[in-house]
Write a protein that holds these residues in place. Sequence first.
Motif, short mmCIF file in Angstrom:
data_model
loop_
_atom_site.label_atom_id
_atom_site.label_comp_id
_atom_site.label_asym_id
_atom_site.label_seq_id
_atom_site.Cartn_x
_atom_site.Cartn_y
_atom_site.Cartn_z
N ALA A 76 -0.66 -6.26 -2.92
CA ALA A 76 -0.57 -7.45 -1.77
C ALA A 76 -0.80 -6.79 -0.55
N MET A 77 -1.78 -6.90 0.26
CA MET A 77 -1.94 -6.34 1.56
C MET A 77 -3.13 -6.49 2.36
N ASN A 78 -3.26 -6.24 3.42
CA ASN A 78 -4.46 -6.69 4.25
C ASN A 78 -5.78 -6.26 3.58
N GLN A 79 -6.77 -6.91 3.74
CA GLN A 79 -8.03 -6.72 2.86
C GLN A 79 -8.59 -5.23 3.26
N GLN A 80 -8.38 -4.87 4.34
CA GLN A 80 -9.10 -3.48 5.03
C GLN A 80 -8.13 -2.47 4.42
N MET A 81 -6.89 -2.61 4.27
CA MET A 81 -5.84 -1.76 3.69
C MET A 81 -6.15 -1.47 2.44
N TRP A 82 -6.40 -2.63 1.57
CA TRP A 82 -6.82 -2.66 0.33
C TRP A 82 -8.12 -1.94 -0.19
N ALA A 83 -9.18 -2.05 0.91
CA ALA A 83 -10.49 -1.53 0.69
C ALA A 83 -10.36 0.01 0.95
N ASN A 84 -9.63 0.58 1.76
CA ASN A 84 -9.43 1.85 2.16
C ASN A 84 -9.43 2.88 1.16
N ALA A 85 -10.30 4.01 1.11
CA ALA A 85 -10.56 4.91 0.30
C ALA A 85 -9.14 5.48 -0.15
N ALA A 86 -8.12 5.53 0.58
CA ALA A 86 -6.99 6.12 0.29
C ALA A 86 -6.23 5.29 -0.80
N THR A 87 -6.11 3.86 -0.33
CA THR A 87 -5.56 2.88 -1.37
C THR A 87 -6.58 2.85 -2.75
N GLN A 88 -7.89 2.98 -2.67
CA GLN A 88 -8.79 2.76 -3.75
C GLN A 88 -8.53 4.14 -4.80
N ASN A 89 -8.37 5.30 -4.04
CA ASN A 89 -8.07 6.65 -4.96
C ASN A 89 -6.68 6.39 -5.57
N ASN A 90 -5.67 5.89 -4.59
CA ASN A 90 -4.38 5.75 -5.44
C ASN A 90 -4.58 4.87 -6.61
N MET A 91 -5.37 3.78 -6.56
CA MET A 91 -5.33 2.78 -7.88
C MET A 91 -6.04 3.41 -8.99
N ARG A 92 -7.03 4.28 -8.58
CA ARG A 92 -7.46 5.01 -10.00
C ARG A 92 -6.76 5.85 -10.44
N THR A 93 -5.94 6.65 -9.78
CA THR A 93 -4.85 7.42 -10.14
C THR A 93 -3.74 6.61 -11.04
N LEU A 94 -3.51 5.62 -10.59
CA LEU A 94 -2.31 4.82 -11.06
C LEU A 94 -3.07 4.14 -12.64
N ARG A 95 -4.29 3.57 -12.44
CA ARG A 95 -4.94 3.18 -13.70
C ARG A 95 -4.96 4.00 -14.63
N ALA A 152 0.70 -1.31 0.11
CA ALA A 152 -0.08 0.00 0.24
C ALA A 152 1.05 0.98 0.07
N ASN A 153 1.97 1.19 0.89
CA ASN A 153 3.01 2.35 0.91
C ASN A 153 3.47 2.67 -0.46
N PHE A 154 4.11 1.57 -0.97
CA PHE A 154 4.71 1.77 -2.50
C PHE A 154 3.46 2.41 -3.39
N LEU A 155 2.23 1.80 -3.63
CA LEU A 155 1.61 2.41 -4.54
C LEU A 155 1.13 3.75 -4.23
N ALA A 156 1.08 3.99 -2.92
CA ALA A 156 0.64 5.67 -2.43
C ALA A 156 1.97 6.55 -3.12
N ARG A 157 3.23 5.93 -2.87
CA ARG A 157 4.28 6.78 -3.44
C ARG A 157 4.62 6.78 -4.56
N LEU A 158 3.98 5.72 -5.43
CA LEU A 158 3.81 5.67 -7.13
C LEU A 158 2.92 6.60 -7.62
N ALA A 159 1.66 6.71 -7.02
CA ALA A 159 0.55 7.38 -7.11
C ALA A 159 0.96 8.96 -7.09
N GLN A 160 2.02 9.24 -6.19
CA GLN A 160 2.27 10.84 -6.02
C GLN A 160 3.36 11.10 -6.87
N GLY A 161 3.97 10.06 -7.60
CA GLY A 161 5.16 10.44 -8.48
C GLY A 161 6.49 10.73 -7.96
#
Length: 410
Positions: free
Chosen positions: A124-143, A93-102
Amino acid sequence: MGTLTNKRVLVGVTGGIAAYKTADLIRRLRDAGAETRVVMTAGAAEFITPLTLQAVSGHPVHEQLLDTEAEAGMGHIDLARWADVIVVAPASANFLARLAQGRADDLLTTVCLAAAVPVAVAPAMNQQMWANAATQNNMRTLRARKIHVLGPAEGEQACGEIGPGRMLEPLELVARVSELFATGELEGLKVVVTAGPTWEAIDPVRGITNRSSGKMGYAVAAAAAEAGARVVLVSGPTALPDPPRVQTVRVVSAQDMYDAVHSHLEGAHIFIGVAAVADYRVEQAAPGKIKKTADRLTLELVRNPDILAAVAHRRPHIYCVGFAAETDDPEANARAKLASKGIDLVAANRVGPGLGFEADDNELLLVDRDKSKRLARAPKSSLARALIHEVAVRYHAESRAQDSRQASRN
Ligand code: C5P
């Protein structure tokens, strides 16, 4: 041959318990034919040792961004340029957040920023961390930024919870990474490619040839096959293995190459002449070894047929691409070649230190009737994929234009 033959896969590893599976992933990537290099974050090294990943990848693992020794070997820009694809598995989750921030605050994020190749992440992370709005927001940015998101799978997690967040299994990841290369841009088309030098015999042991390793032509044939085409590769003598999923026809002389090309043109849509064909041959090779008794020996040479020009002339419906090795003014020379051979596209490559001939890198200037376009210096395999993309775009545009001309006549 594997589905990732000749592919350079840079595997990024971040801090998560699934990192123990990355050793298996690297092994499976190599089984599929890929060459691998590994970049680990500091967090990843808490879960799996660099030594393990060095052993399975066959190369020292890269960990530091600001390490003079590492940068002197293969620094972040070299790593980004080396790769055909970057696969981060597991992606925390941390790496994906850093990637999303560039961000570019460690080696892996910096390589991802510097890379012009596809980047895929296997979260790969805990299901709650994956479902968290912050992670999902990062995934939208990355996609939205065309990062390929592989997984995650659902199931039982290392923390005991059940839900989405498991890293995809190594074999599934290998299949998904292979798919990234299958563009389908030449699906249903037949492509004939020539490659390598030709050998014009003077006698049974001597001959005239050109400098050519065949690497570029083989990479072009492999890229066309990956794009979905049925490919016939007519190759002069080289030390290279047959590319996967390509029908390879081995020839020796320019005349052999001419004959082989013409016997495989039926049903072809695209012809790409990459071979360094000898311009002249001895009309009649001596049947026995010529003795070196005389002080002077005169060989009379005759012109070889121009394979590319003949295809363009005799089969005008085939989209013809030629190569031109130039030491100076590639654009003017390419434009002249386009006209003199009556072809559709010229790929001019500069020959010089570290480029062309036996080198692994090349750069191309594509010249057609309307414009020219530079394909920046890159390994021949990625350059070949970029070339095939450009050829596919032009071929489809041309056939659409032909269809509409036909429709307006009817
Ligand atoms: O005329 P020149 O050798 O510079 O042109 C290079 C291009 O023409 C390459 O694409 C090469 O494969 C093709 N060629 C050919 N037959 C020849 C000479 C060149 O197909 N005899």
